[in-house]
Design a protein around this motif. Structure first.
Motif, mmCIF file in Angstrom:
data_model
loop_
_atom_site.group_PDB
_atom_site.id
_atom_site.type_symbol
_atom_site.label_atom_id
_atom_site.label_comp_id
_atom_site.label_asym_id
_atom_site.label_seq_id
_atom_site.Cartn_x
_atom_site.Cartn_y
_atom_site.Cartn_z
ATOM 1 N N LEU A 6 0.818 -1.201 0.000
ATOM 2 C CA LEU A 6 0.000 0.000 0.000
ATOM 3 C C LEU A 6 0.856 1.258 0.000
ATOM 4 C CD1 LEU A 6 -2.935 -0.840 2.418
ATOM 5 C CD2 LEU A 6 -3.001 -0.653 -0.066
ATOM 6 N N ARG A 7 1.971 1.231 0.700
ATOM 7 C CA ARG A 7 2.862 2.394 0.703
ATOM 8 C C ARG A 7 3.432 2.669 -0.679
ATOM 9 N NH1 ARG A 7 4.036 0.365 5.859
ATOM 10 N NH2 ARG A 7 5.731 -0.906 5.078
ATOM 11 N N ALA A 8 3.494 1.645 -1.504
ATOM 12 C CA ALA A 8 4.025 1.810 -2.854
ATOM 13 C C ALA A 8 2.987 2.380 -3.817
ATOM 14 C CB ALA A 8 4.525 0.458 -3.378
ATOM 15 N N CYS A 9 1.765 2.556 -3.362
ATOM 16 C CA CYS A 9 0.674 3.045 -4.215
ATOM 17 C C CYS A 9 0.511 4.547 -4.060
ATOM 18 C CB CYS A 9 -0.626 2.316 -3.870
ATOM 19 S SG CYS A 9 -0.568 0.555 -4.160
ATOM 20 N N ASP A 10 1.485 5.300 -4.477
ATOM 21 C CA ASP A 10 1.446 6.751 -4.321
ATOM 22 C C ASP A 10 0.367 7.412 -5.168
ATOM 23 O OD1 ASP A 10 3.510 6.713 -2.489
ATOM 24 O OD2 ASP A 10 5.050 7.015 -4.018
ATOM 25 N N ASP A 11 -0.108 6.735 -6.200
ATOM 26 C CA ASP A 11 -1.104 7.322 -7.098
ATOM 27 C C ASP A 11 -2.523 7.191 -6.568
ATOM 28 O OD1 ASP A 11 0.943 7.944 -8.828
ATOM 29 O OD2 ASP A 11 0.646 6.171 -10.069
ATOM 30 N N PHE A 12 -2.701 6.620 -5.389
ATOM 31 C CA PHE A 12 -4.026 6.368 -4.850
ATOM 32 C C PHE A 12 -4.248 7.141 -3.560
ATOM 33 C CE2 PHE A 12 -2.750 2.521 -7.118
ATOM 34 C CZ PHE A 12 -3.810 2.371 -7.993
ATOM 35 N N ASP A 13 -5.468 7.612 -3.383
ATOM 36 C CA ASP A 13 -5.869 8.172 -2.100
ATOM 37 C C ASP A 13 -6.480 7.040 -1.294
ATOM 38 O OD1 ASP A 13 -5.135 10.807 -2.698
ATOM 39 O OD2 ASP A 13 -7.027 11.134 -3.754
ATOM 40 N N LEU A 14 -5.950 6.808 -0.101
ATOM 41 C CA LEU A 14 -6.439 5.730 0.747
ATOM 42 C C LEU A 14 -7.178 6.308 1.940
ATOM 43 C CD1 LEU A 14 -3.234 3.489 0.763
ATOM 44 C CD2 LEU A 14 -5.261 3.262 -0.691
ATOM 45 N N TYR A 15 -8.330 5.734 2.265
ATOM 46 C CA TYR A 15 -9.151 6.170 3.387
ATOM 47 C C TYR A 15 -9.323 4.973 4.312
ATOM 48 C CZ TYR A 15 -10.018 9.881 0.091
ATOM 49 O OH TYR A 15 -9.855 10.896 -0.801
ATOM 50 N N ALA A 16 -8.640 4.986 5.416
ATOM 51 C CA ALA A 16 -8.663 3.852 6.338
ATOM 52 C C ALA A 16 -9.789 4.009 7.350
ATOM 53 C CB ALA A 16 -7.330 3.736 7.063
ATOM 54 N N PHE A 17 -10.366 2.887 7.701
ATOM 55 C CA PHE A 17 -11.336 2.833 8.785
ATOM 56 C C PHE A 17 -10.664 2.132 9.947
ATOM 57 C CE2 PHE A 17 -14.381 0.085 11.057
ATOM 58 C CZ PHE A 17 -15.119 1.071 11.686
ATOM 59 N N ARG A 18 -10.600 2.790 11.073
ATOM 60 C CA ARG A 18 -10.060 2.179 12.284
ATOM 61 C C ARG A 18 -11.184 2.135 13.298
ATOM 62 N NH1 ARG A 18 -4.440 1.841 12.001
ATOM 63 N NH2 ARG A 18 -3.591 3.159 10.378
ATOM 64 N N GLY A 19 -11.694 0.951 13.512
ATOM 65 C CA GLY A 19 -12.813 0.785 14.424
ATOM 66 C C GLY A 19 -13.293 -0.647 14.378
ATOM 67 N N ASP A 20 -14.444 -0.865 14.904
ATOM 68 C CA ASP A 20 -15.034 -2.198 15.008
ATOM 69 C C ASP A 20 -16.135 -2.321 13.964
ATOM 70 O OD1 ASP A 20 -16.395 -4.521 15.721
ATOM 71 O OD2 ASP A 20 -16.307 -4.099 17.868
ATOM 72 N N VAL A 21 -15.945 -3.181 12.966
ATOM 73 C CA VAL A 21 -16.933 -3.325 11.898
ATOM 74 C C VAL A 21 -18.240 -3.932 12.395
ATOM 75 C CG1 VAL A 21 -15.252 -3.424 10.020
ATOM 76 C CG2 VAL A 21 -16.018 -5.557 11.105
ATOM 77 N N THR A 22 -18.241 -4.465 13.599
ATOM 78 C CA THR A 22 -19.490 -5.003 14.145
ATOM 79 C C THR A 22 -20.336 -3.908 14.795
ATOM 80 O OG1 THR A 22 -18.585 -5.589 16.324
ATOM 81 C CG2 THR A 22 -18.406 -7.246 14.560
ATOM 82 N N ARG A 23 -19.783 -2.719 14.919
ATOM 83 C CA ARG A 23 -20.500 -1.596 15.544
ATOM 84 C C ARG A 23 -20.869 -0.577 14.477
ATOM 85 N NH1 ARG A 23 -17.973 0.172 20.990
ATOM 86 N NH2 ARG A 23 -19.953 1.309 20.963
ATOM 87 N N ARG A 24 -22.138 -0.555 14.149
ATOM 88 C CA ARG A 24 -22.612 0.309 13.067
ATOM 89 C C ARG A 24 -22.333 1.783 13.328
ATOM 90 N NH1 ARG A 24 -28.188 -2.913 11.896
ATOM 91 N NH2 ARG A 24 -27.214 -4.562 10.652
ATOM 92 N N GLU A 25 -22.331 2.190 14.597
ATOM 93 C CA GLU A 25 -22.068 3.608 14.884
ATOM 94 C C GLU A 25 -20.636 3.996 14.524
ATOM 95 O OE1 GLU A 25 -21.493 1.474 18.896
ATOM 96 O OE2 GLU A 25 -22.840 1.295 17.181
ATOM 97 N N HIS A 26 -19.697 3.061 14.613
ATOM 98 C CA HIS A 26 -18.322 3.339 14.179
ATOM 99 C C HIS A 26 -18.300 3.579 12.668
ATOM 100 C CE1 HIS A 26 -16.068 1.280 17.766
ATOM 101 N NE2 HIS A 26 -17.011 2.108 18.172
ATOM 102 N N LEU A 27 -19.004 2.723 11.941
ATOM 103 C CA LEU A 27 -19.044 2.850 10.487
ATOM 104 C C LEU A 27 -19.822 4.090 10.048
ATOM 105 C CD1 LEU A 27 -19.584 -0.903 9.763
ATOM 106 C CD2 LEU A 27 -17.664 0.441 8.908
ATOM 107 N N ALA A 28 -20.839 4.474 10.799
ATOM 108 C CA ALA A 28 -21.646 5.646 10.441
ATOM 109 C C ALA A 28 -20.794 6.911 10.435
ATOM 110 C CB ALA A 28 -22.824 5.790 11.396
ATOM 111 N N ALA A 29 -19.950 7.057 11.423
ATOM 112 C CA ALA A 29 -19.074 8.237 11.478
ATOM 113 C C ALA A 29 -18.082 8.221 10.315
ATOM 114 C CB ALA A 29 -18.337 8.278 12.811
#
Length: 82
Positions: A6-29
């Motif tokens: 991923l670090r080698a992919c300079d041509d891409f904008d990456l948007y990381a999610f850091r949270g618990d995918v089982t908690r919808r409120e984390h994903l909502a934000a």
């Protein structure tokens, strides 16, 4: 290994999610911050198989329910390439 690539992919904008995918409120934000995406890479999972066998209910919650939550969050964010 993935982080290295991923670090080698300079041509891409990456948007990381850091949270618990089982908690919808984390994903909502998270979904409110997303621009239109060309692709989405979902890697959250309970692995290896030994851990799945030790806690099958938790594995299903994360591996199946979490995936469903991610897809629903992307649809709610009007991401059309899901």
């Amino acid at each position: 290994m993935l982080g290295k690539h991923l670090r080698a992919c300079d041509d891409f904008d990456l948007y990381a999610f850091r949270g618990d995918v089982t908690r919808r409120e984390h994903l909502a934000a998270w979904q409110q911050t997303l621009p239109p995406l060309d692709a989405m890479l979902h890697l959250a999972a309970v692995v290896p198989v030994a851990r799945v066998n030790e806690a099958p209910d938790r594995a299903a919650e994360v591996n199946v329910g979490g995936t469903r939550n991610v897809i629903e969050a992307l649809h709610a964010a009007r991401q059309t390439k899901v």
